[in-house]
Design a protein around this motif. Structure first.
Motif, PDB file in Angstrom:
ATOM      1  N   PHE A 124      53.524 115.476  13.447  1.00  8.92           N
ATOM      2  CA  PHE A 124      54.710 116.084  13.385  1.00  8.92           C
ATOM      3  C   PHE A 124      54.587 115.206  11.546  1.00  8.92           C
ATOM      4  N   ASN A 125      54.222 116.883  10.976  1.00  9.48           N
ATOM      5  CA  ASN A 125      54.214 117.041  10.196  1.00  9.48           C
ATOM      6  C   ASN A 125      54.872 118.509   9.244  1.00  9.48           C
ATOM      7  N   LEU A 126      54.392 118.617   8.220  1.00  6.07           N
ATOM      8  CA  LEU A 126      54.881 120.035   7.370  1.00  6.07           C
ATOM      9  C   LEU A 126      54.455 121.263   8.252  1.00  6.07           C
ATOM     10  N   ASP A 127      52.895 121.412   8.497  1.00  6.26           N
ATOM     11  CA  ASP A 127      52.922 122.813   8.778  1.00  6.26           C
ATOM     12  C   ASP A 127      53.286 123.067  10.553  1.00  6.26           C
ATOM     13  N   TYR A 128      53.286 122.310  11.173  1.00  5.40           N
ATOM     14  CA  TYR A 128      54.312 121.977  12.470  1.00  5.40           C
ATOM     15  C   TYR A 128      55.568 122.538  12.472  1.00  5.40           C
ATOM     16  N   MET A 129      56.140 122.016  11.449  1.00  2.00           N
ATOM     17  CA  MET A 129      57.221 122.228  11.390  1.00  2.00           C
ATOM     18  C   MET A 129      57.866 123.575  10.998  1.00  2.00           C
ATOM     19  N   ALA A 130      57.070 124.209   9.020  1.00  2.00           N
ATOM     20  CA  ALA A 130      57.307 125.240   9.005  1.00  2.00           C
ATOM     21  C   ALA A 130      56.898 126.489  10.477  1.00  2.00           C
ATOM     22  N   ASN A 131      56.027 125.681  10.576  1.00  3.27           N
ATOM     23  CA  ASN A 131      55.354 126.913  11.793  1.00  3.27           C
ATOM     24  C   ASN A 131      56.471 127.292  13.044  1.00  3.27           C
ATOM     25  N   TYR A 132      56.909 126.241  13.171  1.00  7.62           N
ATOM     26  CA  TYR A 132      57.977 125.958  14.305  1.00  7.62           C
ATOM     27  C   TYR A 132      59.135 127.076  14.462  1.00  7.62           C
ATOM     28  N   PHE A 133      59.746 126.161  13.063  1.00  5.78           N
ATOM     29  CA  PHE A 133      60.771 127.198  12.952  1.00  5.78           C
ATOM     30  C   PHE A 133      61.017 128.369  12.244  1.00  5.78           C
ATOM     31  N   LYS A 134      59.561 129.154  11.774  1.00  8.03           N
ATOM     32  CA  LYS A 134      59.110 130.657  11.186  1.00  8.03           C
ATOM     33  C   LYS A 134      60.216 131.284  12.522  1.00  8.03           C
ATOM     34  N   ASP A 135      61.425 132.351  11.686  1.00  3.62           N
ATOM     35  CA  ASP A 135      62.205 133.252  12.172  1.00  3.62           C
ATOM     36  C   ASP A 135      63.239 132.610  13.076  1.00  3.62           C
ATOM     37  N   LYS A 136      63.559 131.229  13.046  1.00  6.40           N
ATOM     38  CA  LYS A 136      63.985 130.450  14.063  1.00  6.40           C
ATOM     39  C   LYS A 136      65.524 130.369  13.250  1.00  6.40           C
ATOM     40  N   LYS A 137      66.923 131.100  14.228  1.00  6.88           N
ATOM     41  CA  LYS A 137      68.182 131.208  13.412  1.00  6.88           C
ATOM     42  C   LYS A 137      68.873 129.649  13.707  1.00  6.88           C
ATOM     43  N   ILE A 197      71.129 116.712   4.615  1.00  5.05           N
ATOM     44  CA  ILE A 197      71.253 118.295   5.151  1.00  5.05           C
ATOM     45  C   ILE A 197      72.300 118.857   5.876  1.00  5.05           C
ATOM     46  N   ASN A 198      72.982 119.505   6.145  1.00 11.92           N
ATOM     47  CA  ASN A 198      74.153 119.945   7.031  1.00 11.92           C
ATOM     48  C   ASN A 198      73.624 120.563   8.220  1.00 11.92           C
ATOM     49  N   PRO A 199      74.247 118.870   8.919  1.00 14.31           N
ATOM     50  CA  PRO A 199      73.687 119.582  10.614  1.00 14.31           C
ATOM     51  C   PRO A 199      73.754 120.992  11.099  1.00 14.31           C
ATOM     52  N   LYS A 200      74.708 121.706  10.184  1.00 16.30           N
ATOM     53  CA  LYS A 200      75.073 123.517  11.064  1.00 16.30           C
ATOM     54  C   LYS A 200      74.210 124.255  10.052  1.00 16.30           C
ATOM     55  N   ILE A 201      73.673 124.107   8.891  1.00 17.99           N
ATOM     56  CA  ILE A 201      72.311 124.870   8.595  1.00 17.99           C
ATOM     57  C   ILE A 201      71.379 125.450   9.644  1.00 17.99           C
ATOM     58  N   PRO A 202      70.765 126.929   9.758  1.00 19.66           N
ATOM     59  CA  PRO A 202      70.377 127.117  10.070  1.00 19.66           C
ATOM     60  C   PRO A 202      68.588 127.444   9.160  1.00 19.66           C
ATOM     61  N   VAL A 203      67.753 126.591  10.683  1.00 19.29           N
ATOM     62  CA  VAL A 203      66.114 126.034   9.815  1.00 19.29           C
ATOM     63  C   VAL A 203      65.818 127.020   9.017  1.00 19.29           C
ATOM     64  N   LYS A 204      66.220 128.497   9.343  1.00 17.61           N
ATOM     65  CA  LYS A 204      65.012 129.537   8.888  1.00 17.61           C
ATOM     66  C   LYS A 204      65.675 129.083   6.939  1.00 17.61           C
ATOM     67  N   LYS A 205      66.861 128.543   7.477  1.00 15.15           N
ATOM     68  CA  LYS A 205      67.235 128.794   5.415  1.00 15.15           C
ATOM     69  C   LYS A 205      67.189 128.064   4.447  1.00 15.15           C
ATOM     70  N   LEU A 206      65.764 126.162   5.940  1.00 11.60           N
ATOM     71  CA  LEU A 206      65.147 124.812   4.547  1.00 11.60           C
ATOM     72  C   LEU A 206      64.397 125.267   3.809  1.00 11.60           C
ATOM     73  N   LYS A 207      64.084 124.547   3.023  1.00 13.04           N
ATOM     74  CA  LYS A 207      62.970 124.471   1.804  1.00 13.04           C
ATOM     75  C   LYS A 207      62.064 123.646   2.895  1.00 13.04           C
ATOM     76  N   LYS A 208      60.594 123.968   1.961  1.00 17.13           N
ATOM     77  CA  LYS A 208      59.886 122.659   2.337  1.00 17.13           C
ATOM     78  C   LYS A 208      59.720 121.671   1.802  1.00 17.13           C
ATOM     79  N   THR A 209      60.991 121.228   0.518  1.00 13.85           N
ATOM     80  CA  THR A 209      60.777 119.939   0.658  1.00 13.85           C
ATOM     81  C   THR A 209      62.327 119.156   1.438  1.00 13.85           C
ATOM     82  N   GLN A 210      62.861 120.269   1.558  1.00 16.06           N
ATOM     83  CA  GLN A 210      63.598 119.804   2.871  1.00 16.06           C
ATOM     84  C   GLN A 210      62.849 118.988   4.073  1.00 16.06           C
ATOM     85  N   PHE A 211      61.987 119.896   4.477  1.00 11.70           N
ATOM     86  CA  PHE A 211      60.766 119.662   5.453  1.00 11.70           C
ATOM     87  C   PHE A 211      60.803 118.293   5.141  1.00 11.70           C
ATOM     88  N   LYS A 212      60.121 118.293   4.083  1.00 11.01           N
ATOM     89  CA  LYS A 212      59.626 116.125   4.107  1.00 11.01           C
ATOM     90  C   LYS A 212      60.417 115.665   4.178  1.00 11.01           C
TER      91      LYS A 212
END
Length: 287
Positions: free
Chosen positions: A154-167, A197-212
């Protein structure tokens, strides 16, 4: 519904009481749980020794000496009580939610050892027991689940790849067991608040700092809840006479119309509904 910290408290309670012990008797008073208990269930458990007790996500996993496993899910309202022989048994609940003592109704499964009996109580009957015959089958049983927040995967790469292009919004992902295992509604609210982080924000709009922040605070919130004994919303004692106190530390859950607790924020906690679940947030500091 008990979430990861509450189930971990049950695991710790059971580990202290039944590891290494022999199951002498199994009594089924009602087989009609979420999945109907098979008539072979009692025979499989009887005369087996408990080797270890694990937890994955919100599941308890009891390892037996024949290398099989008994999976327990507590559902919406399930609790496991310990009745010790020659004791008053005032506080029997292995965790900190629902009744601290054994209720008179809805006691469906009893597993007896020499010195104590485990009683499974479940008014709604959404919980279940399942026998898994070997480790390979156990692995397959959970193959569609995401890693736990404590898992190194459950790391940065996993989260970034999982969220890619998700709405979909971030809170929905935190509750999705295919993405991350074990987080429920209470802790998703607390994690998002701590991460600003706002619960309603789409994951595609999150930044890497927010993933961390999400990775860090998922661990932080859950570990703190385990340390404090889980969240009951109500206070009472478990089998050790301890009380679950994490609900006293809620920063946002259940605090609608109250002031935000951040020292530099003048916001008020708002309650909204997402996917039929209550969501609590401060609109000023959760962007």
């Amino acid at each position: 519904m008990p979430e990861l910290p509450e189930v971990e408290i049950v695991r710790l309670s059971l580990s202290k009481n039944i590891i290494g012990k022999k199951i002498n008797k199994v009594l089924i008073r009602n087989r009609n749980l979420r999945f109907k208990l098979k008539f072979s269930f009692e025979k499989h458990l009887k005369n087996k020794f408990v080797i270890n007790i694990y937890r994955f996500s919100k599941y308890l996993i009891i390892e037996l000496n024949d290398k099989s496993f008994c999976i327990i899910h507590l559902g919406m309202s399930g609790t496991i009580h310990i009745l010790k022989k020659n004791k008053k048994n005032i506080y029997t609940n292995t965790s900190f939610y629902h009744s601290p003592g054994l209720p008179k109704k809805h006691n469906h499964v009893e597993i007896s050892f020499n010195d104590l009996t485990l009683v499974y109580n479940d008014p709604r009957r959404f919980g279940f027991f399942q026998i898994v015959k070997n480790k390979e089958n156990l692995t397959n049983r959970f193959k569609n689940y995401g890693p736990e927040p404590f898992d190194k995967n459950f790391n940065l790469d996993y989260m970034a790849n999982y969220f890619k292009d998700k709405k979909k919004d971030i809170k929905s992902f935190l509750l999705d067991q295919k993405f991350v295992s074990g987080i429920g509604n209470i802790y998703a609210n607390e994690i998002l608040y701590l991460s600003r982080i706002n619960p309603k924000i789409p994951v595609k709009k999150l930044k890497k700092t927010q993933f961390k922040l999400l990775i860090k605070n998922s661990k932080k919130v859950l570990l703190n809840a385990i340390k404090k004994g889980g969240s009951t919303i109500r206070d009472f004692k478990n089998t050790l006479g301890d009380t679950g106190n994490f609900q006293k530390e809620f920063k946002v859950y259940g605090r609608q119309k109250l002031n935000c607790l951040r020292s530099n924020c003048t916001g008020v906690i708002t309650k909204i509904v997402q996917s039929n679940r209550s969501t609590f947030l401060c609109k000023l500091c959760q962007k």
